[in-house]
Write a protein that holds these residues in place. Structure first.
Motif, PDB file in Angstrom:
ATOM      1  N   CYS A 212     -10.584   7.064  -1.696  1.00  0.00           N
ATOM      2  CA  CYS A 212      -9.421   6.571  -0.787  1.00  0.00           C
ATOM      3  C   CYS A 212      -9.022   7.729   0.115  1.00  0.00           C
ATOM      4  CB  CYS A 212      -8.274   6.179  -1.699  1.00  0.00           C
ATOM      5  SG  CYS A 212      -6.964   5.622  -0.686  1.00  0.00           S
TER       6      CYS A 212
ATOM      7  N   TRP B  90       0.597   8.752  -5.938  1.00  0.00           N
ATOM      8  CA  TRP B  90       0.111   8.038  -7.160  1.00  0.00           C
ATOM      9  C   TRP B  90      -1.672   7.939  -7.329  1.00  0.00           C
ATOM     10  CZ3 TRP B  90       3.493   5.776  -3.514  1.00  0.00           C
ATOM     11  CH2 TRP B  90       4.914   5.453  -3.964  1.00  0.00           C
ATOM     12  N   ALA B  91      -1.954   8.944  -6.457  1.00  0.00           N
ATOM     13  CA  ALA B  91      -3.511   9.260  -6.677  1.00  0.00           C
ATOM     14  C   ALA B  91      -3.961   9.598  -8.162  1.00  0.00           C
ATOM     15  CB  ALA B  91      -3.922  10.320  -5.552  1.00  0.00           C
TER      16      ALA B  91
ATOM     17  N   CYS C 218      -5.838  -0.706  -2.199  1.00  0.00           N
ATOM     18  CA  CYS C 218      -5.371   0.383  -3.336  1.00  0.00           C
ATOM     19  C   CYS C 218      -5.841   0.152  -4.513  1.00  0.00           C
ATOM     20  CB  CYS C 218      -3.920   0.376  -2.942  1.00  0.00           C
ATOM     21  SG  CYS C 218      -3.144   1.505  -4.366  1.00  0.00           S
ATOM     22  N   HIS C 219      -6.407   0.950  -5.418  1.00  0.00           N
ATOM     23  CA  HIS C 219      -6.749   0.733  -6.832  1.00  0.00           C
ATOM     24  C   HIS C 219      -5.575   0.175  -7.640  1.00  0.00           C
ATOM     25  CE1 HIS C 219     -10.738   2.159  -6.045  1.00  0.00           C
ATOM     26  NE2 HIS C 219     -10.344   3.227  -5.825  1.00  0.00           N
ATOM     27  N   LEU C 220      -4.339   0.643  -7.200  1.00  0.00           N
ATOM     28  CA  LEU C 220      -3.316  -0.037  -8.134  1.00  0.00           C
ATOM     29  C   LEU C 220      -3.208  -1.415  -8.119  1.00  0.00           C
ATOM     30  CD1 LEU C 220      -0.408   2.488  -6.695  1.00  0.00           C
ATOM     31  CD2 LEU C 220      -1.683   2.614  -8.891  1.00  0.00           C
TER      32      LEU C 220
ATOM     33  N   PHE D 273      -6.783   8.108   1.738  1.00  0.00           N
ATOM     34  CA  PHE D 273      -5.177   8.400   1.651  1.00  0.00           C
ATOM     35  C   PHE D 273      -5.018   9.462   0.583  1.00  0.00           C
ATOM     36  CE2 PHE D 273      -0.499   7.376   0.914  1.00  0.00           C
ATOM     37  CZ  PHE D 273      -0.195   7.960   2.306  1.00  0.00           C
ATOM     38  N   ASN D 274      -6.120   9.540  -0.265  1.00  0.00           N
ATOM     39  CA  ASN D 274      -5.718  10.278  -1.788  1.00  0.00           C
ATOM     40  C   ASN D 274      -5.167  11.676  -1.517  1.00  0.00           C
ATOM     41  OD1 ASN D 274      -7.507  12.618  -2.729  1.00  0.00           O
ATOM     42  ND2 ASN D 274      -9.123  11.062  -1.851  1.00  0.00           N
TER      43      ASN D 274
ATOM     44  N   HIS E 203       0.910  -1.125   0.036  1.00  0.00           N
ATOM     45  CA  HIS E 203      -0.068  -0.132  -0.012  1.00  0.00           C
ATOM     46  C   HIS E 203       0.946   1.282  -0.003  1.00  0.00           C
ATOM     47  CE1 HIS E 203      -3.011   2.958   1.334  1.00  0.00           C
ATOM     48  NE2 HIS E 203      -3.867   2.000   0.648  1.00  0.00           N
ATOM     49  N   PRO E 204       0.604   2.163  -0.818  1.00  0.00           N
ATOM     50  CA  PRO E 204       1.275   3.332  -0.784  1.00  0.00           C
ATOM     51  C   PRO E 204       1.519   4.109   0.481  1.00  0.00           C
ATOM     52  CG  PRO E 204      -0.135   3.681  -2.691  1.00  0.00           C
ATOM     53  CD  PRO E 204      -0.545   2.227  -1.774  1.00  0.00           C
TER      54      PRO E 204
ATOM     55  N   PRO F  67     -11.255   2.052  -2.536  1.00  0.00           N
ATOM     56  CA  PRO F  67     -10.719   0.861  -2.750  1.00  0.00           C
ATOM     57  C   PRO F  67     -11.110  -0.159  -2.052  1.00  0.00           C
ATOM     58  CG  PRO F  67      -8.971   2.083  -1.918  1.00  0.00           C
ATOM     59  CD  PRO F  67     -10.089   3.107  -1.795  1.00  0.00           C
TER      60      PRO F  67
ATOM     61  N   CYS G 136      -1.296  10.972  -1.249  1.00  0.00           N
ATOM     62  CA  CYS G 136      -0.527   9.943  -2.105  1.00  0.00           C
ATOM     63  C   CYS G 136      -0.124  10.222  -3.300  1.00  0.00           C
ATOM     64  CB  CYS G 136      -1.799   8.660  -2.331  1.00  0.00           C
ATOM     65  SG  CYS G 136      -0.962   7.415  -3.198  1.00  0.00           S
TER      66      CYS G 136
ATOM     67  N   CYS H   7      -9.173   7.465  -7.393  1.00  0.00           N
ATOM     68  CA  CYS H   7      -8.945   7.623  -5.971  1.00  0.00           C
ATOM     69  C   CYS H   7      -9.899   8.533  -5.232  1.00  0.00           C
ATOM     70  CB  CYS H   7      -7.433   7.682  -5.846  1.00  0.00           C
ATOM     71  SG  CYS H   7      -6.365   6.473  -6.527  1.00  0.00           S
TER      72      CYS H   7
HETATM   73 FE1  SF4 Z   1      -2.994   6.180  -3.702  1.00  0.00          FE
HETATM   74 FE2  SF4 Z   1      -5.154   5.662  -4.956  1.00  0.00          FE
HETATM   75 FE3  SF4 Z   1      -4.017   3.659  -3.842  1.00  0.00          FE
HETATM   76 FE4  SF4 Z   1      -5.378   5.306  -2.364  1.00  0.00          FE
HETATM   77  S1  SF4 Z   1      -6.169   3.966  -4.157  1.00  0.00           S
HETATM   78  S2  SF4 Z   1      -3.505   4.704  -1.882  1.00  0.00           S
HETATM   79  S3  SF4 Z   1      -4.953   7.361  -3.395  1.00  0.00           S
HETATM   80  S4  SF4 Z   1      -3.153   4.725  -5.564  1.00  0.00           S
END
Ligand code: SF4
Ligand code: MG
Length: 315
Positions: A278, A286-287, A309-311, A280-281, A241-242, A296, A284, A291
């Motif tokens: 999310c 990577w958002a 996480c969507h990643l 955390f966006n 997770h990021p 997620p 983050c 997100c």
């Molecule tokens: Fe980052 Fe998006 Fe994953 Fe959340 S879902 S941790 S914002 S990449």
């Protein structure tokens, strides 16, 4: 084993203006016998709330708390007493949880006598043996809490917890208030006792280094939700997770078990007004647009590993 599952919400009521906060939601944690599970998160992430629910101090307003396969809400009085004794909590500030007017012998032995584990006549010998188990001299049995150092007081708290022969010990920031050298001693004591007494621990801390040192498995929480679960080696060696990645990777690793992790950039949003999508966006790197709108799900990314996480979404 103890588990907490489903949609859990906790209500904090202010005196005049009640504020309802979903402190933790969709948290699903199971602790197996003999395991040490660490829960990590910044302050305000809901980890203490989870601890208090698992210890039966707070009641979840939804979902369920199960102990040895049984829903705590449906227990008989006798089963509930076994649950109360079976789960013991060790707090951050041992001084606040020790009655200043009681002698150590009574602080440690009181619950064991009350619940019929030992008789009043056996109390002294029993307490002395527990004091020795936690590295305190039995000669101090008639002293009061203020006559001990912080580390010694935490040992008293541990002896008191052990006195009722628990299966699960919940440590909520139990070494956070101690000097670093004393922290290591108390952590080593926890590990020795685990081997000797076959204990299970839920170890809650904001300190990644402490959790790495003691845990078999780690749960990372962010704003009241679980964002990652993994065996300790996997989590620290290959965080998914990021949020976990930023926690772990931004600090160069020093000697094993002695890493000093710094907080990550950006402020923790208020749990009263969590970001959409999310949570955390806003912090983050990577958002993406998704997100900001879609939360997620916590999904299995490998056997025994979960991440939200969507990643990780193959779609
Ligand atoms: Fe980052 Fe998006 Fe994953 Fe959340 S879902 S941790 S914002 S990449
Ligand atoms: Mg806390």
């Amino acid at each position: 084993p103890v588990s907490l599952g489903g949609r859990i919400a906790n209500l904090f009521g202010g005196k005049n203006r009640p504020v309802h906060v979903h402190a933790v939601q969709d948290v699903d944690i199971t602790v197996e016998s003999g395991e040490v599970v660490g829960i990590v998160g910044e302050s305000g992430c809901g980890k203490s709330t989870v601890a208090r629910m698992l210890a039966g101090i707070s009641t979840p307003s939804g979902g369920s708390l199960r102990w040895r396969g049984k829903d705590v809400a449906e227990m008989t009085a006798k089963e509930h007493r076994a649950f109360d004794l079976g789960v013991q909590m060790i707090f951050q500030d041992p001084f606040a949880s020790l009655n200043p007017r009681m002698r150590i012998g009574d602080i440690i032995g009181e619950a064991a006598v009350k619940h019929g584990r030992i008789t009043r006549r056996e109390q002294r010998d029993y307490v002395v043996s527990l004091m020795e188990k936690v590295g305190l001299s039995g000669a101090y049995i008639d002293r009061f809490p203020h006559q001990f150092s912080g580390g010694q007081r935490q040992r008293i708290g541990i002896a008191r917890a052990l006195a009722v022969n628990p299966d699960l010990i919940i440590c909520d920031e139990s070494v956070a208030a101690l000097d670093v050298s004393i922290q290591a001693q108390v952590l080593n004591l926890f590990m020795d006792l685990r081997d000797e007494l076959d204990l299970t621990y839920l170890f809650i801390s904001h300190n990644l280094g402490v959790v790495e040192h003691i845990s078999d498995r780690v749960v990372i929480m962010y704003l009241g939700r679980v964002v990652e679960v993994a065996p300790t080696d996997a989590l620290y060696g290959d965080p998914n997770h990021p949020y976990t990645r930023l926690l772990i990777e931004q600090v160069p690793s020093l000697e094993a078990g002695k890493r000093d992790y710094a907080p990550i950039a950006g402020e923790l949003p208020s749990p009263l007004d969590p970001p959409s999508g999310c949570a955390f966006n806003p912090r983050c790197p990577w958002a993406t647009e998704r997100c900001r709108t879609e939360r997620p799900a916590l999904r299995e990314i490998a056997p025994g590993r979960l991440s939200a996480c969507h990643l990780n979404d193959p779609a």
